[in-house]
Design a protein around this motif. Structure first.
Motif, PDB file in Angstrom:
ATOM      1  N   ALA A  45      72.147  42.638  30.422  1.00 58.69           N
ATOM      2  CA  ALA A  45      73.603  42.704  30.521  1.00 58.69           C
ATOM      3  C   ALA A  45      73.999  42.427  31.961  1.00 58.69           C
ATOM      4  N   PRO A  46      75.233  42.007  32.206  1.00 56.83           N
ATOM      5  CA  PRO A  46      75.681  41.811  33.577  1.00 56.83           C
ATOM      6  C   PRO A  46      75.513  43.082  34.414  1.00 56.83           C
ATOM      7  N   LEU A  47      75.093  42.923  35.635  1.00 57.66           N
ATOM      8  CA  LEU A  47      74.935  44.013  36.606  1.00 57.66           C
ATOM      9  C   LEU A  47      73.913  45.064  36.195  1.00 57.66           C
ATOM     10  N   SER A  48      73.188  44.834  35.098  1.00 60.42           N
ATOM     11  CA  SER A  48      72.313  45.889  34.589  1.00 60.42           C
ATOM     12  C   SER A  48      71.115  46.141  35.502  1.00 60.42           C
ATOM     13  N   ARG A  49      70.723  45.157  36.300  1.00 58.77           N
ATOM     14  CA  ARG A  49      69.608  45.387  37.213  1.00 58.77           C
ATOM     15  C   ARG A  49      69.983  46.363  38.323  1.00 58.77           C
ATOM     16  N   VAL A  50      71.262  46.547  38.550  1.00 58.42           N
ATOM     17  CA  VAL A  50      71.737  47.522  39.542  1.00 58.42           C
ATOM     18  C   VAL A  50      72.145  48.820  38.866  1.00 58.42           C
TER      19      VAL A  50
END
Length: 397
Positions: free
Chosen positions: A181-186
């Motif tokens: 998902a968007p931004l999920s790595r953060v």
């Protein structure tokens, strides 16, 4: 110390110059920048500056030219520094000239990462864009017309900001990211899901858990093939897959480099009278007990000023609580602290207009995401200052 050189006409570099003067340094200050434009701020490049007339360095300037003259800061613009000799205490520029120093600030920041050459077919370069400089922004703005088919590679902050801006300009936008998902790595999948809904609600096509396998030219457009077999046509591609610290010029210099410039806690490097600041500086932040590198506006300002103090023999460790922001479709995300998907996560509030999420580790509050919730941001910033226990925060959330 009579002569300080600052390599990088970045926000961190300008802040270092300002810090030197504010601390009473009366010697020479020379600021070197590879771009010919006056030093400018970069965050608007993917947001406000893209929505109006073409962005220019003049409208985004950090200071008027007169400010540098008043401060006695000598500008060397359009001058790339290619090498550093710490034994002789000098730098070399791309014209072959050498410049001696008593103190040196490394503030060359990051360069935009590109796609691997192996996936790019012949003639696709004209369709590829990155967004790091005002020239990049001007080139991209000229092509963001209503109906333009835009593929954004990378669903991080820059990628999502470009996607939002392009969609508001009437482009047909698809975002591709290898993460779930968007931004999920953060922030993890919950917050990533919130931003997915935000973008989809404004007409952006989000395709996650896949990446680009091949890009081929087809006349006046390109075909993008994804690793899961999906294909799409694009009039332009924006690559927003992060930055690479601009440290190639430091090879062989004696400055310790490892995915950035390795600093001591006070931002001194491994070389005498050389400090680093901004996007490329790696240091141990005692506030969190972590070694980190931060690519955000506030950090660049604070580290630039702190590095100036270190050159003037202030050995105070640099400590901070990171802060950054992003604006997309009217959603104003503000974040303080640190976060990662494997933290303890508590969702304090969530609806289609706002979101507040907390991150904890080892029994302490570690960070807070606040979307359209400025009062809660201030409260959690204070809680981080006080090293508030995770249990206390969750109980009151």
């Amino acid at each position: 110390m009579r002569r300080v050189l600052i390599v990088g006409a970045s926000l961190a570099g300008v802040s270092a110059a300002e810090g030197l003067r504010d601390r009473g340094f009366e010697g020479e200050v020379h600021l070197f920048g590879a771009e010919k434009e006056m030093p400018y701020t970069r965050p608007p490049l993917s947001k406000d500056a893209m929505e109006g007339p073409e962005p220019t360095a003049e409208t985004l300037a950090l200071h008027e030219p007169a400010w540098y003259a008043e401060k006695g800061i000598d500008l060397h613009l359009g001058s790339s520094v290619t090498a550093l000799d710490t034994a002789a205490r000098l730098i070399r520029d791309d014209c072959g000239a050498t410049h001696p120093y008593d103190g040196l600030v490394i503030a060359t920041g990051c360069e935009a990462r590109g796609l691997p050459h192996g996936i790019l077919g012949e003639g696709v370069g004209d369709f590829l864009h990155t967004l790091r400089t005002v020239a990049d922004a001007t080139r991209l703005r000229q092509r963001l017309l209503p109906g333009t088919r835009v593929v954004v590679i990378g669903a991080g902050f820059i990628g999502l900001e470009v996607a939002a801006t392009a969609a508001k300009l009437g482009a047909a936008v698809t975002v591709v990211d290898i993460a779930a998902a968007p931004l999920s790595r953060v922030f993890g999948d919950v917050i990533g899901g919130w931003f997915t809904a935000l973008h989809v609600g404004h007409g952006v096509d989000i395709r996650c858990s896949t990446s680009v396998a091949q890009v081929n030219r087809r006349g006046d457009h390109v075909d993008v093939t994804l690793t899961d077999g999906q294909r799409m046509a694009a009039d332009l591609i924006v690559v927003g897959i992060g930055g690479r610290p601009a440290v190639d010029w430091l090879v062989g210099s004696g400055v310790n480099v490892d995915c950035g410039v390795v600093c001591q806690r006070d931002l001194a490097t491994s070389a005498p009278s050389v400090v680093a600041a901004g996007d490329l500086a790696i240091w141990h932040n005692a506030t969190f007990g972590e070694t980190m590198r931060i690519e955000h506006w506030t950090n660049a300002v604070e580290q630039g000023r702190h590095s100036a103090g270190r050159l003037l023999d202030d050995r105070t460790p640099f400590v901070s609580i990171p802060y950054f922001w992003t604006d997309q479709f009217g959603a104003k995300l503000r974040f303080v602290g640190r976060a990662s998907p494997d933290d303890d996560v508590a969702i304090e509030h969530q609806d289609d207009k706002s979101l507040v999420a907390l991150f904890g580790r080892h029994g302490k509050l570690r960070g807070a995401v606040c979307v359209n919730a400025p009062r809660r941001l201030a409260e959690y910033r204070a809680a981080l200052d006080q090293s508030t226990a995770w249990a206390d925060v969750v109980c009151t959330a």
